[in-house]
Write an enzyme that holds these catalytic residues in place. Structure first.
Site, PDB file in Angstrom:
ATOM      1  N   GLU A   1      -9.459 -55.719  22.962  1.00 40.63           N
ATOM      2  CA  GLU A   1      -8.170 -56.365  22.730  1.00 40.63           C
ATOM      3  C   GLU A   1      -8.323 -57.782  22.177  1.00 40.63           C
ATOM      4  O   GLU A   1      -7.509 -58.236  21.367  1.00 40.63           O
ATOM      5  CB  GLU A   1      -7.365 -56.408  24.029  1.00 40.63           C
ATOM      6  N   ASP A   2      -9.368 -58.477  22.610  1.00 49.06           N
ATOM      7  CA  ASP A   2      -9.578 -59.871  22.213  1.00 49.06           C
ATOM      8  C   ASP A   2     -11.065 -60.090  21.946  1.00 49.06           C
ATOM      9  O   ASP A   2     -11.790 -60.610  22.795  1.00 49.06           O
ATOM     10  CB  ASP A   2      -9.092 -60.809  23.327  1.00 49.06           C
ATOM     11  N   PRO A   3     -11.560 -59.657  20.773  1.00 50.46           N
ATOM     12  CA  PRO A   3     -13.007 -59.663  20.499  1.00 50.46           C
ATOM     13  C   PRO A   3     -13.642 -61.041  20.679  1.00 50.46           C
ATOM     14  O   PRO A   3     -13.131 -62.046  20.188  1.00 50.46           O
ATOM     15  CB  PRO A   3     -13.089 -59.198  19.048  1.00 50.46           C
TER      16      PRO A   3
END
Length: 462
Positions: A171-173
């Site tokens: 979701e939030d690399p």
């Protein structure tokens, strides 16, 4: 394992380093070849962001597509990483809001159902979800194999946290810088990795060789000296295994070693959470330098930045760096199935020696042997695509260090500089191979402490 300033700083001039045909890393006026790949559990990226994982992406996605995205995002990711590091001391943004459903799981059925629901909701790419399921099943089987009466509880506890971290990164690399410092807060990724790998080690059939030398290494670090561990490399879990074997006797080494690690793990969502908890210098492995010919030069430039940072780091002293000069993980002989350390690249060894020599700080190179291939063996062959199958088992592990080898003594017996370089690399490799054979006799040969020799004294310091 790391700390550093800008790679743009002026470096002391030094004689040209010889280069390999696989990678040329220009280092100020010095040409450097590639460093090792390291950890694939371990790992990372080089001042660029990881590929964006859309819901339709495959876990085994095209390496060319993944790398193209990495290169495309390089400049913006580098700026973001630098700004975050300056403001907070570590590269990840404050924990973002994301689905925490895995942390509410209380059974295997709920865990598998949660993977399915997150996939259906479009939060998990289907093939990442398949990788999660496979990882869970293999991890579960390995921990149960250990005979631990709390195996089910351990599996559920560790896997729910692991899947939560994997989903967070989808979701939030996370963006790795060329020099990454382990993130210990607000979530302690180091402890997470230790807790995950610990149940896979059969400590009753695990050994440390020459424990007193690890104390000597710590003393040298306290005196401001630099130490480089020249090692073979066996699994993605090597950093955690090394730390677990030394955490009782040498916690400083366990928590502060800097691992030189390859780039491929930065794109693998199953690897990244474990890498985030390690101190890393991130490089492109020579084994994958030419996977995409049009990106070769960009990879070389990225490696140059990393090596400049390493040089500046060493100038500060008291640094402990682990590197595998083979450029990748050991693999079994295809005809016999026997495992042996992969040959060292003499240029990589020589470059590390020169970095130490020109740091203006006393430095030492120690040969280190590691045996742990059965715990998480690599694919039988080097793969170009990202997303290998994770085979996991409960097994013994071994670690041994031998006295440093004098470059000056070897140089005195050879006239040709190329011969000196090859001879020094061979001496380090031969020491690693010798120690490895002792560990193999102790673990695979079931000789235990009786496998000790005059050169390798085995112990079980736990």
């Amino acid at each position: 394992m790391f700390i550093l300033s800008s790679s743009s700083s002026t470096l002391p001039s030094a004689p040209p380093f010889s280069s390999t045909t696989s990678i040329f890393l220009s280092f100020s006026r010095v040409s450097l070849p590639p460093s090792s790949s390291s950890l694939k559990l371990l790992p990372l990226s080089l001042q660029f962001g990881p590929p964006k994982l859309a819901s339709s992406c495959s876990l085994r996605f095209s390496a060319s597509r993944a790398m193209a995205e990495l290169i495309q995002d390089k400049e913006s990711a580098q700026s973001a990483a630098t700004a975050a590091a300056a403001s907070s001391g570590y590269e990840r943004r404050n924990e973002p809001a994301h689905s925490r459903k895995f942390l509410d799981v209380r059974s295997e059925e709920e865990l598998l159902s949660c993977i399915k629901k997150e996939t259906e909701a479009g939060k998990l790419p289907p093939n990442v979800a398949a990788g999660m399921e496979e990882l869970y099943q293999n991890y579960r089987n390995a921990v149960i194999e250990s005979g631990n009466p709390k195996a089910d509880e351990i599996v559920l506890s560790n896997m729910t946290v692991a899947l939560d971290r994997i989903l967070l990164d989808v979701e939030d690399p996370f963006v790795f810088s060329s020099h990454h410092k382990a993130i210990r807060e607000p979530f302690d990724y180091y402890i997470f990795g230790q807790n995950y790998i610990r149940p896979l080690i059969d400590f009753g059939n695990s050994f440390v060789g020459n424990l007193s030398l690890f104390k000597d290494i710590e003393e040298k670090l306290q005196q401001g000296h630099n130490v480089v561990l020249i090692s073979n490399h066996q699994t993605e879990a090597d950093p955690a295994i090394i730390s677990l074997l030394l955490e009782k006797t040498n916690p400083y080494i366990a928590e502060n070693t800097i691992f030189v690690a390859g780039d491929r793990v930065l794109a693998d969502p199953l690897c990244k959470p474990f890498s985030i908890g390690r101190n890393l210098i991130c490089v492109y492995s020579k084994k994958h330098m030419f996977d995409i010919p049009e990106l070769t030069e960009t990879k070389r430039k990225a490696n140059t930045r990393s090596l400049k940072e390493m040089a500046l780091l060493l100038r500060g002293g008291s640094q402990l760096i682990w590197i595998a000069p083979s450029g990748g993980r050991d693999r079994p002989d295809p005809s016999t199935g026997e495992w042996y350390p992969a040959p060292f690249d003499a240029s990589s060894v020589d470059n590390m020696r020169r970095l130490i020599q020109h740091s203006d700080v006393p430095g030492h190179l120690f040969p280190l042997a590691l045996l742990c291939h059965d715990i998480m063996p690599p694919p039988s062959q080097v793969e170009i695509e990202i997303g290998e199958k994770r085979v996991i088992a409960f097994n013994g592990a071994g670690l041994s260090v031998a006295p440093e080898i004098s470059f000056e003594e070897i140089a005195a017996t050879h006239k040709n500089p190329e011969e000196v370089r090859e001879a020094y690399s061979k001496a380090l490799f031969d020491s690693v191979a010798m120690q490895y054979n002792v560990l193999k006799t102790a673990i695979s040969g079931k000789q235990g402490l009786g496998a000790s020799t005059a050169d390798v004294s085995l112990s079980q310091p736990w």
